[in-house]
Design a protein around this motif. Structure first.
Motif, PDB file in Angstrom:
ATOM      1  N   ARG A  20       4.738   4.430  -6.897  1.00  0.00           N
ATOM      2  CA  ARG A  20       3.590   5.349  -6.845  1.00  0.00           C
ATOM      3  C   ARG A  20       2.852   5.230  -5.507  1.00  0.00           C
ATOM      4  N   ILE A  21       2.658   3.985  -5.051  1.00  0.00           N
ATOM      5  CA  ILE A  21       1.970   3.780  -3.770  1.00  0.00           C
ATOM      6  C   ILE A  21       2.806   4.359  -2.633  1.00  0.00           C
ATOM      7  N   ALA A  22       4.123   4.145  -2.699  1.00  0.00           N
ATOM      8  CA  ALA A  22       5.010   4.677  -1.654  1.00  0.00           C
ATOM      9  C   ALA A  22       4.949   6.200  -1.623  1.00  0.00           C
ATOM     10  N   ALA A  23       4.903   6.830  -2.810  1.00  0.00           N
ATOM     11  CA  ALA A  23       4.831   8.289  -2.869  1.00  0.00           C
ATOM     12  C   ALA A  23       3.515   8.793  -2.280  1.00  0.00           C
ATOM     13  N   THR A  42      -3.538   4.559  -9.430  1.00  0.00           N
ATOM     14  CA  THR A  42      -2.799   3.313  -9.193  1.00  0.00           C
ATOM     15  C   THR A  42      -3.241   2.659  -7.889  1.00  0.00           C
ATOM     16  N   PHE A  43      -3.441   3.473  -6.864  1.00  0.00           N
ATOM     17  CA  PHE A  43      -3.927   2.955  -5.577  1.00  0.00           C
ATOM     18  C   PHE A  43      -5.276   2.258  -5.747  1.00  0.00           C
ATOM     19  N   LEU A  86      -1.191  -3.292   2.863  1.00  0.00           N
ATOM     20  CA  LEU A  86      -0.314  -4.267   3.515  1.00  0.00           C
ATOM     21  C   LEU A  86      -0.149  -5.456   2.592  1.00  0.00           C
ATOM     22  N   ARG A  87       1.092  -5.909   2.410  1.00  0.00           N
ATOM     23  CA  ARG A  87       1.366  -7.072   1.568  1.00  0.00           C
ATOM     24  C   ARG A  87       1.891  -8.221   2.418  1.00  0.00           C
ATOM     25  N   GLU A  92       1.627   7.218   0.006  1.00  0.00           N
ATOM     26  CA  GLU A  92       1.683   6.990   1.455  1.00  0.00           C
ATOM     27  C   GLU A  92       2.552   8.031   2.144  1.00  0.00           C
ATOM     28  N   ALA A  93       3.676   8.393   1.490  1.00  0.00           N
ATOM     29  CA  ALA A  93       4.562   9.393   2.084  1.00  0.00           C
ATOM     30  C   ALA A  93       3.873  10.757   2.141  1.00  0.00           C
ATOM     31  N   GLU A  94       3.117  11.078   1.099  1.00  0.00           N
ATOM     32  CA  GLU A  94       2.416  12.360   1.063  1.00  0.00           C
ATOM     33  C   GLU A  94       1.330  12.438   2.130  1.00  0.00           C
ATOM     34  N   LEU A  95       0.614  11.331   2.340  1.00  0.00           N
ATOM     35  CA  LEU A  95      -0.467  11.308   3.322  1.00  0.00           C
ATOM     36  C   LEU A  95       0.027  11.001   4.739  1.00  0.00           C
ATOM     37  N   GLY A  96       1.209  10.423   4.812  1.00  0.00           N
ATOM     38  CA  GLY A  96       1.777  10.100   6.125  1.00  0.00           C
ATOM     39  C   GLY A  96       1.151   8.892   6.793  1.00  0.00           C
TER      40      GLY A  96
END
Length: 293
Positions: free
Chosen positions: A35-38, A8-9, A49-50, A40-44
């Protein structure tokens, strides 16, 4: 790290738009954002940017992109090699609406047995709301059902086919050739699919225009519903493919109406977190088979 989130990314990064990615992936924009938020959270780190000008990669996003593409490419190559050399084994739990089971189950199951000889198919028949819940609760893996606008974002859905419908009854129950109004139809006992199904909601809205809507009697079995109508218990609105034999035999007759009934649309569905290729293969074969006149 989920490959689906990486894929998705990549899609958002290449298209520069969450909306465009949702369209190509046949899902909702909130699902893409989740999915993108998950990821980003996993990678920290922030990856995208939107703003008013669109969606842009951050420095970390630019750094991640080539690695993500390599991982997805390796995953696809691995799946292709395995699917070519080793037939899938195990079982797949399939939920199907009674209408589609009545029309297509024999052809579908024969085809699936031929294409996937080492798979055991576990079949159950139920209404769309129940099949959706069973998918979400991991009780079934794949569904063929009446299309429902309220399908959750975590379920992949695709349209199968749409069938025209008509009102039918026993020849002993109705003899007039004049097109019937909604009020005329309401003078007969009405038989429908169970409460909270799309056909039931359609009839509920149709008769709610009257001062005194008729009671709607429900039945979950297509075979039993046809028998009830043939025996003069009531009238029903059903997909025309279900009616070809009883209409040709004369055990049912078509009732002409002032309003053309809405078509009934069917779909396939599976969970987006199911990484197996089998549900998609069954969806493709179902789509091909159900397009046969």
């Amino acid at each position: 790290m989920r490959l689906r989130n990486l894929s998705t990314f990549i899609k958002v990064a290449r298209l520069g738009s969450f909306h465009a990615a949702a369209q190509q992936l046949h899902t909702s924009q909130p699902a893409i954002s989740a999915r993108i938020a998950a990821l980003e959270a996993e990678l920290g780190v922030a990856l995208l940017l939107r703003d008013k000008s669109g969606t842009q990669l951050t420095a970390r996003g630019t750094q991640l992109l080539p690695y993500a593409e390599k991982l997805i490419a390796i995953s696809q190559e691995m799946k292709a090699q395995i699917s070519q050399e080793i037939p899938e084994k195990g079982s797949l739990r399939i939920g199907i609406s009674d209408t589609l089971a009545h029309l297509w189950l024999t052809k579908l199951l024969k085809h699936w047995q031929t294409k996937h000889p080492l798979i055991s198919f576990e079949l159950t028949s139920d209404m769309t709301p129940i099949l959706i819940r069973q998918l979400q609760n991991h009780q079934i893996d794949f569904a063929l059902m009446v299309a429902d606008q309220s399908t959750p974002a975590d379920i992949s859905v695709g349209q199968l086919s749409s069938y025209p419908q008509c009102w039918v009854c026993s020849p002993n129950l109705h003899h007039h050739s004049t097109p019937l109004s909604v009020a005329d139809l309401a003078t007969f006992p009405i038989i429908s699919f169970p409460r909270d199904t799309r056909p039931w909601h359609y009839l509920h809205q149709l008769f709610n225009t009257l001062d005194e809507p008729p009671p709607i009697h429900t039945c979950s079995s297509v075979a039993n519903m046809l028998k009830l109508i043939q025996q003069g218990v009531g009238i029903a609105l059903l997909p025309i493919p279900l009616l070809e034999q009883p209409l040709s035999e004369g055990s049912l007759i078509k009732m002409e109406t002032e309003q053309t009934p809405a078509e009934l649309t069917f779909c396939y569905a599976w969970r987006q977190d199911d990484d197996r290729i089998l549900p998609q293969q069954l969806a493709e074969s179902s789509l091909a088979i159900m397009q046969i006149p």
